[in-house]
Design a protein around this motif. Structure first.
Motif, PDB file in Angstrom:
ATOM      1  N   SER A   1     -24.339  23.379  44.037  1.00 17.85           N
ATOM      2  CA  SER A   1     -25.333  22.314  44.155  1.00 17.85           C
ATOM      3  C   SER A   1     -26.737  22.853  43.881  1.00 17.85           C
ATOM      4  N   ALA A   2     -27.523  22.051  43.203  1.00 16.56           N
ATOM      5  CA  ALA A   2     -28.913  22.435  42.921  1.00 16.56           C
ATOM      6  C   ALA A   2     -29.797  22.295  44.150  1.00 16.56           C
ATOM      7  N   ARG A   3     -29.365  21.547  45.161  1.00 20.65           N
ATOM      8  CA  ARG A   3     -30.170  21.331  46.356  1.00 20.65           C
ATOM      9  C   ARG A   3     -30.164  22.533  47.299  1.00 20.65           C
ATOM     10  N   THR A   4     -29.225  23.445  47.117  1.00 17.33           N
ATOM     11  CA  THR A   4     -29.062  24.559  48.064  1.00 17.33           C
ATOM     12  C   THR A   4     -29.439  25.883  47.416  1.00 17.33           C
ATOM     13  N   LEU A   5     -30.459  25.881  46.563  1.00 18.71           N
ATOM     14  CA  LEU A   5     -30.847  27.096  45.858  1.00 18.71           C
ATOM     15  C   LEU A   5     -31.246  28.204  46.831  1.00 18.71           C
TER      16      LEU A   5
ATOM     17  N   TYR B   1     -19.979  24.610  47.701  1.00 16.88           N
ATOM     18  CA  TYR B   1     -21.089  23.651  47.694  1.00 16.88           C
ATOM     19  C   TYR B   1     -22.427  24.363  47.545  1.00 16.88           C
ATOM     20  N   THR B   2     -22.581  25.509  48.230  1.00 15.04           N
ATOM     21  CA  THR B   2     -23.851  26.244  48.192  1.00 15.04           C
ATOM     22  C   THR B   2     -24.175  26.723  46.778  1.00 15.04           C
TER      23      THR B   2
ATOM     24  N   TRP C   1     -30.362  28.633  49.907  1.00 21.56           N
ATOM     25  CA  TRP C   1     -29.237  29.089  50.718  1.00 21.56           C
ATOM     26  C   TRP C   1     -28.314  30.053  49.975  1.00 21.56           C
ATOM     27  N   ARG C   2     -28.435  30.121  48.663  1.00 20.93           N
ATOM     28  CA  ARG C   2     -27.581  31.046  47.913  1.00 20.93           C
ATOM     29  C   ARG C   2     -27.858  32.500  48.281  1.00 20.93           C
TER      30      ARG C   2
END
Length: 479
Positions: free
Chosen positions: A20-24, A16-17, A26-27
């Motif tokens: 997903s574009a929402r967790t940039l 998911y990390t 957190w990568r």
């Protein structure tokens, strides 16, 4: 199951990390967080969990596996065993020949031709031989018999009287009988004696009416029993408290001695009138530059009672040869000497840096007032470096609290305490004591060792929080 769930959750979070574009953001954090969870949080929680169990070398298995192990135990009925041999006839056929044991009388039995590359699916139907009949072939050599062992192991031989014999050794077939039987209520019966053993989920053993235990036991939760043992078991409490006190004293005295020597040398080496200061600094820093384990092993040789240089000098000057490794007090003194030698260069370098940060105007004003070196140290140097030095002293205490390498390489925790239930050494600190308890000479008491490890964790965590508090105080004073 729990591990699989954790792996699935971590894998799902990773997908998911990075998908997903929402967790940039957190990568960049995910590898570090995942590593902390896997290599720090999980081992810590698992160790704490083991501390509430009786997990040890006698209680390694789960209940079902321990029960299955006992029920799978078998024995050979020697009274009905027959000697076995593989024989080859003139046509090259190999057969199994069963005969009475040496010195006994009875019929012989021979099997149909065998294929030694695979075991037969059904029991071999054995045919009796006439007492006067010749041998059905030439016995195979021991090497040939051993080479056919894979086919012999699962082989069974059915005799005309209904007995079914199994492979019981290189030269023997016999009736294999189970040692244990299972009652309808779940208890186990030892067939040789008829004794009934019931599972005790408080102790983790199968026990009979007299309380005798059958190993292997099984792993069960015992609550705070391991922690209570540290306090209430007199055989364990004495050595444990002695080791705990010695651990605190060892860490504290190491910090005191290293700081005292390091600070004294730092003050002396900051004296500008001293010649060859750079050379002295280099020489005094060498103990810290040499890998610690090498220095420890060198000192172990130097302190050798019979051949060490230290005893050679003491014997030549004072006529004594101390038993450094046999006497508990001398062994502790030796440990403190070695650890102080390893630690003072670090304190010296830190104190030299802190002294350099003190404004020279203060010393000039002190000189005008006629103050000497001791007055300068007491009124200027010590008060100004003690606050920034305090967090480092606390971290040094925490490091030496868990200084396993020094104890392990120098004394191994010995000399040992006498007349105790769990082997422990007078020079052991908590971490080396835990190591011995879990993996060396104390019966692999993993549950008890995990409980002590948990206590160590909370102590070190408390020391770390204290260090962080003093660090914040030192930073606020700078502002």
């Amino acid at each position: 199951m729990l591990v699989a769930t954790g792996v699935l959750a971590l894998g799902t979070a990773g997908v998911y990390t990075y998908a997903s574009a929402r967790t940039l953001a957190w990568r960049y954090l995910f590898p570090g967080v995942a590593g902390m969870l896997v290599f720090v949080a999980f081992p810590l929680l698992y160790t704490m969990q083991i501390g509430f169990t009786n997990y040890s070398s006698n209680n390694l298995l789960a209940y079902e596996r321990s029960r299955a192990y006992l029920l799978d135990q078998t024995t050979v009925d020697e009274a009905r065993a027959l000697a076995s041999a593989l024989v080859r006839n003139a046509q090259g056929e190999v057969r199994l020949l069963l005969s009475p044991p040496e010195g006994a009388e009875g019929p012989r039995f021979v099997s149909p031709p065998l294929k030694l590359d695979a075991a037969p699916a059904a029991p071999l139907v054995m045919t009796p031989l006439d007492a006067a009949a010749p041998s059905p072939g030439t016995p195979l050599t021991l090497r040939e018999t051993l080479a056919a062992r894979a086919a012999l192991l699962p082989m069974k031989a059915a005799l005309p009287d209904g007995r079914v014999l199994s492979y019981a050794g290189v030269r023997e077939f016999g009736v294999i009988e189970p040692l244990w039987a299972e009652n309808p209520d779940g208890s186990l019966v030892q067939k040789s004696s008829g004794t009934v053993y019931k599972s005790n989920f408080e102790t983790g053993f199968f026990e009979n009416a007299q309380g005798e235990r059958m190993t292997p036991g099984f792993k069960v939760g015992i609550g705070f029993a391991n922690y209570a043992r540290m306090v209430f078991d007199p055989d364990f409490r004495g050595p444990f408290l002695a080791i705990f006190v010695w651990t605190v004293v060892f860490a504290a005295l190491t910090v005191v001695f290293s700081t005292a020597i390091g600070m004294t040398l730092a003050v002396v080496l900051n004296w500008e009138a001293l010649k060859y200061r750079t050379l002295y600094r280099t020489l005094l820093f060498l103990p810290y530059a040499v890998p610690g384990f090498i220095s420890i092993l060198v000192f172990k040789g130097l302190f050798n009672q019979n051949f060490g240089e230290i005893n050679a000098i003491l014997n030549a000057v004072f006529g004594v040869k101390p038993a450094w490794f046999a006497d508990p007090t001398l062994a502790k003194a030796m440990i403190l000497i070695v650890n102080t030698w390893l630690g003072f260069p670090y304190m010296m370098v830190v104190c030299m840096g802190l002294i350099k940060s003190i404004p020279s105007d203060l010393y000039e004003a002190s000189a005008v007032a006629g103050a000497g070196p001791i007055t300068n140290f007491v009124n200027i140097t010590a008060p100004l470096i003690i606050k920034p030095l305090t967090p480092l002293l606390i971290s040094s205490f925490a490091f030496n609290f868990n200084n396993f390498v020094l104890i392990s390489l120098l004394t191994g925790g010995r000399p040992d305490f006498l007349d105790i239930s769990v082997p422990a050494g007078t020079t052991d600190i908590l971490v080396s004591y835990t190591m011995r308890m879990a993996f060396q000479d104390s019966g692999q008491q993993f549950g008890l060792a995990s409980a002590i490890s948990t206590v160590i964790f909370f102590i070190v965590a408390g020391i770390t929080l204290l260090q962080m508090r003093f660090t914040r105080l030192a930073e606020s004073d700078k502002r």
